[in-house]
Motif scaffolding. Sequence first.
Motif, PDB file in Angstrom:
ATOM      1  N   HIS A 179       0.832  -1.217   0.000  1.00 29.91           N
ATOM      2  CA  HIS A 179       0.000   0.000   0.000  1.00 29.91           C
ATOM      3  C   HIS A 179       0.861   1.260   0.000  1.00 29.91           C
ATOM      4  CE1 HIS A 179      -3.899  -1.755   0.235  1.00 29.91           C
ATOM      5  NE2 HIS A 179      -3.763  -2.281   1.437  1.00 29.91           N
ATOM      6  N   LEU A 180       2.003   1.199   0.676  1.00 32.99           N
ATOM      7  CA  LEU A 180       2.859   2.389   0.767  1.00 32.99           C
ATOM      8  C   LEU A 180       3.579   2.688  -0.543  1.00 32.99           C
ATOM      9  CD1 LEU A 180       4.534   1.950   4.303  1.00 32.99           C
ATOM     10  CD2 LEU A 180       2.733   3.571   3.667  1.00 32.99           C
ATOM     11  N   THR A 181       3.775   1.651  -1.376  1.00 33.73           N
ATOM     12  CA  THR A 181       4.649   1.838  -2.542  1.00 33.73           C
ATOM     13  C   THR A 181       3.964   1.585  -3.885  1.00 33.73           C
ATOM     14  OG1 THR A 181       5.407  -0.440  -2.234  1.00 33.73           O
ATOM     15  CG2 THR A 181       6.774   1.289  -1.274  1.00 33.73           C
ATOM     16  N   ALA A 182       2.733   1.079  -3.878  1.00 33.27           N
ATOM     17  CA  ALA A 182       2.056   0.784  -5.157  1.00 33.27           C
ATOM     18  C   ALA A 182       1.927   2.054  -5.994  1.00 33.27           C
ATOM     19  CB  ALA A 182       0.671   0.200  -4.873  1.00 33.27           C
ATOM     20  N   PRO A 183       1.908   1.918  -7.334  1.00 34.68           N
ATOM     21  CA  PRO A 183       1.838   3.107  -8.202  1.00 34.68           C
ATOM     22  C   PRO A 183       0.625   3.997  -7.902  1.00 34.68           C
ATOM     23  CG  PRO A 183       2.267   1.138  -9.508  1.00 34.68           C
ATOM     24  CD  PRO A 183       2.052   0.674  -8.106  1.00 34.68           C
ATOM     25  N   SER A 184      -0.528   3.404  -7.630  1.00 32.79           N
ATOM     26  CA  SER A 184      -1.711   4.216  -7.320  1.00 32.79           C
ATOM     27  C   SER A 184      -2.314   3.801  -5.983  1.00 32.79           C
ATOM     28  CB  SER A 184      -2.770   4.052  -8.411  1.00 32.79           C
ATOM     29  OG  SER A 184      -4.018   4.526  -7.919  1.00 32.79           O
ATOM     30  N   ALA A 185      -2.821   4.800  -5.244  1.00 32.11           N
ATOM     31  CA  ALA A 185      -3.445   4.493  -3.958  1.00 32.11           C
ATOM     32  C   ALA A 185      -4.945   4.775  -3.999  1.00 32.11           C
ATOM     33  CB  ALA A 185      -2.779   5.303  -2.854  1.00 32.11           C
ATOM     34  N   ALA A 186      -5.493   4.973  -5.199  1.00 33.68           N
ATOM     35  CA  ALA A 186      -6.906   5.367  -5.310  1.00 33.68           C
ATOM     36  C   ALA A 186      -7.835   4.376  -4.597  1.00 33.68           C
ATOM     37  CB  ALA A 186      -7.289   5.511  -6.782  1.00 33.68           C
ATOM     38  N   ASN A 187      -7.584   3.086  -4.781  1.00 35.40           N
ATOM     39  CA  ASN A 187      -8.448   2.085  -4.142  1.00 35.40           C
ATOM     40  C   ASN A 187      -8.303   2.090  -2.625  1.00 35.40           C
ATOM     41  OD1 ASN A 187      -9.374   1.329  -6.607  1.00 35.40           O
ATOM     42  ND2 ASN A 187      -8.014  -0.460  -6.805  1.00 35.40           N
ATOM     43  N   LEU A 188      -7.067   2.277  -2.184  1.00 33.51           N
ATOM     44  CA  LEU A 188      -6.810   2.334  -0.739  1.00 33.51           C
ATOM     45  C   LEU A 188      -7.581   3.498  -0.116  1.00 33.51           C
ATOM     46  CD1 LEU A 188      -5.076   1.576   1.813  1.00 33.51           C
ATOM     47  CD2 LEU A 188      -3.357   3.182   0.962  1.00 33.51           C
ATOM     48  N   PHE A 189      -7.511   4.670  -0.756  1.00 34.18           N
ATOM     49  CA  PHE A 189      -8.205   5.855  -0.226  1.00 34.18           C
ATOM     50  C   PHE A 189      -9.726   5.614  -0.212  1.00 34.18           C
ATOM     51  CE2 PHE A 189      -4.496   8.638  -1.926  1.00 34.18           C
ATOM     52  CZ  PHE A 189      -3.730   8.313  -0.810  1.00 34.18           C
ATOM     53  N   ALA A 190     -10.242   4.996  -1.280  1.00 32.03           N
ATOM     54  CA  ALA A 190     -11.690   4.742  -1.362  1.00 32.03           C
ATOM     55  C   ALA A 190     -12.126   3.802  -0.234  1.00 32.03           C
ATOM     56  CB  ALA A 190     -12.038   4.154  -2.728  1.00 32.03           C
ATOM     57  N   GLU A 191     -11.310   2.790   0.026  1.00 34.26           N
ATOM     58  CA  GLU A 191     -11.661   1.841   1.088  1.00 34.26           C
ATOM     59  C   GLU A 191     -11.631   2.534   2.454  1.00 34.26           C
ATOM     60  OE1 GLU A 191     -10.328  -2.541   2.802  1.00 34.26           O
ATOM     61  OE2 GLU A 191      -9.275  -1.745   1.053  1.00 34.26           O
ATOM     62  N   ALA A 192     -10.623   3.392   2.656  1.00 36.92           N
ATOM     63  CA  ALA A 192     -10.508   4.104   3.940  1.00 36.92           C
ATOM     64  C   ALA A 192     -11.710   5.036   4.135  1.00 36.92           C
ATOM     65  CB  ALA A 192      -9.197   4.887   3.989  1.00 36.92           C
ATOM     66  N   ARG A 193     -12.123   5.708   3.075  1.00 35.63           N
ATOM     67  CA  ARG A 193     -13.293   6.609   3.167  1.00 35.63           C
ATOM     68  C   ARG A 193     -14.541   5.820   3.533  1.00 35.63           C
ATOM     69  NH1 ARG A 193     -11.255   9.139  -1.487  1.00 35.63           N
ATOM     70  NH2 ARG A 193     -12.626   7.964  -2.865  1.00 35.63           N
ATOM     71  N   GLN A 194     -14.653   4.656   2.928  1.00 36.86           N
ATOM     72  CA  GLN A 194     -15.828   3.815   3.183  1.00 36.86           C
ATOM     73  C   GLN A 194     -15.856   3.363   4.649  1.00 36.86           C
ATOM     74  OE1 GLN A 194     -15.745   0.491   0.522  1.00 36.86           O
ATOM     75  NE2 GLN A 194     -17.857  -0.089   0.994  1.00 36.86           N
ATOM     76  N   ILE A 195     -14.700   2.993   5.174  1.00 36.82           N
ATOM     77  CA  ILE A 195     -14.651   2.561   6.580  1.00 36.82           C
ATOM     78  C   ILE A 195     -14.966   3.738   7.500  1.00 36.82           C
ATOM     79  CG2 ILE A 195     -13.173   1.626   8.408  1.00 36.82           C
ATOM     80  CD1 ILE A 195     -11.697   0.047   6.252  1.00 36.82           C
ATOM     81  N   ARG A 196     -14.381   4.901   7.199  1.00 34.91           N
ATOM     82  CA  ARG A 196     -14.698   6.069   8.031  1.00 34.91           C
ATOM     83  C   ARG A 196     -16.194   6.334   8.013  1.00 34.91           C
ATOM     84  NH1 ARG A 196     -12.961  11.644   5.879  1.00 34.91           N
ATOM     85  NH2 ARG A 196     -14.678  11.097   4.496  1.00 34.91           N
ATOM     86  N   GLN A 197     -16.780   6.243   6.829  1.00 33.32           N
ATOM     87  CA  GLN A 197     -18.219   6.473   6.689  1.00 33.32           C
ATOM     88  C   GLN A 197     -19.012   5.522   7.596  1.00 33.32           C
ATOM     89  OE1 GLN A 197     -19.763   8.793   4.872  1.00 33.32           O
ATOM     90  NE2 GLN A 197     -21.737   8.060   5.642  1.00 33.32           N
ATOM     91  N   SER A 198     -18.590   4.259   7.634  1.00 32.76           N
ATOM     92  CA  SER A 198     -19.370   3.300   8.433  1.00 32.76           C
ATOM     93  C   SER A 198     -19.109   3.453   9.928  1.00 32.76           C
ATOM     94  CB  SER A 198     -19.106   1.862   7.964  1.00 32.76           C
ATOM     95  OG  SER A 198     -17.772   1.523   8.221  1.00 32.76           O
ATOM     96  N   THR A 199     -17.911   3.885  10.331  1.00 29.74           N
ATOM     97  CA  THR A 199     -17.655   4.010  11.771  1.00 29.74           C
ATOM     98  C   THR A 199     -17.965   5.403  12.297  1.00 29.74           C
ATOM     99  OG1 THR A 199     -15.322   4.530  11.329  1.00 29.74           O
ATOM    100  CG2 THR A 199     -15.854   2.228  11.857  1.00 29.74           C
ATOM    101  N   LYS A 200     -17.821   6.424  11.463  1.00 30.33           N
ATOM    102  CA  LYS A 200     -17.910   7.808  11.943  1.00 30.33           C
ATOM    103  C   LYS A 200     -18.993   8.626  11.245  1.00 30.33           C
ATOM    104  CE  LYS A 200     -14.161   7.401  14.502  1.00 30.33           C
ATOM    105  NZ  LYS A 200     -14.189   7.582  15.959  1.00 30.33           N
ATOM    106  N   GLY A 201     -19.561   8.111  10.180  1.00 28.96           N
ATOM    107  CA  GLY A 201     -20.530   8.906   9.422  1.00 28.96           C
ATOM    108  C   GLY A 201     -19.847  10.058   8.707  1.00 28.96           C
ATOM    109  N   ASN A 202     -20.617  11.147   8.497  1.00 33.13           N
ATOM    110  CA  ASN A 202     -20.068  12.297   7.766  1.00 33.13           C
ATOM    111  C   ASN A 202     -19.520  13.369   8.684  1.00 33.13           C
ATOM    112  OD1 ASN A 202     -20.705  11.317   5.200  1.00 33.13           O
ATOM    113  ND2 ASN A 202     -22.833  12.017   5.419  1.00 33.13           N
ATOM    114  N   GLY A 203     -19.510  13.118   9.993  1.00 33.08           N
ATOM    115  CA  GLY A 203     -19.107  14.162  10.940  1.00 33.08           C
ATOM    116  C   GLY A 203     -17.603  14.269  11.098  1.00 33.08           C
TER     117      GLY A 203
END
Length: 332
Positions: free
Chosen positions: A10-34
């Motif tokens: 994850h730290l070195t792959a050419p693109s992190a777009a999928n990683l960021f999308a997954e992290a946003r999704q997890i934040r959404q489920s644990t924290k909502g939009n706040g």
Amino acid sequence: MMTREEILHHLTAPSAANLFAEARQIRQSTKGNGIFLRGLIELSSICQRNCLYCGMRHDNPKVHRYAMQDDEIVACAALAAQLDFGTVVLQAGECERLWTRERVSTLIRRIKAETGQKVTLSLGERSEADTAEWKAAGADRYLLRFETTDRTLFNQIHPGSPQTDEHPRVAQLLRMREQGYEIGSGVMLGIPGQTLDSVVTDLLTFQTLQLDMVGLGPYLRHPETPLGQSALTSEVPVSVDFTCRCYAITRLLLPNANIPSTTALSTLDPINGRTQGLSSGANVFMPNLTPAFYREGYQIYPGKICVIAPQADSLDALKATFTTLGLHQQNG
Ligand code: SAH
């Protein structure tokens, strides 16, 4: 469970777009939009330590040394309450003479009674007795970055640190957890001499410690420090992209953690830093509430965003960023 290899990928792959999308999704489920806003109050620039990276180090004669008065500090906390923040972070250079056990206890009691704000302390390495008394006075959280898990590097950049087997800052964090604090820690990314492998260990350590809060920022060279003047480089990039990958991995490792998009990230890229941070899993922002006339004294690294560009620190601009990203301020 994420393996070392997966994290390194994850730290070195050419693109992190999928990683960021997954992290946003997890934040959404644990924290909502706040997004939680925490008011940072930089109590003083007087420091007895000589950390090799920090502009506020004792031996830098060019720092404007100041210390806020208790009434000024409580007034800043009242401002945080007025702005509906919920929490203030009391941070300072390390100076036990100035921030005595008794004085800090009184401050905590006053802030809680007079403003209702929660109190996070960030006063550096302190004794078990000090932090116990502050907990009893009502402190809620303590923020102490361990800076790196690489003990050789840690000792190099923190002169006078005890040569114990246990990392002194990790030891303090564990003590404070027992005392009932929510504990926050973190590291700088791109410290000269830091390796990618050690960053993987740092990230896994956040999970081992089950941190409540994780603060991660790029290392920014300060020209009046030994590390800022050295020619040493790091295998770890100082970049928005790399910092955000670390936010995202931290979100995957600790879905419920509070992760601020840091001032150092906004300083590295004043235009895109915080937007990127909030798009890679961060859920906290810490606006600086230190009175403007003191701020220049608190230059841990040069060009700290609030000093050079006050407009970038404005609350309206921040809220506009939240709206663009479908997020909103939440008291907490
Ligand atoms: N004295 C307190 C507060 C230190 S400032 C303490 O030691 O906890 C808060 C954080 O700023 C530090 O933990 C460090 O991670 C970060 N910092 C200091 N100098 C920096 C630099 N040159 N670049 C980026 N971050 C820095």
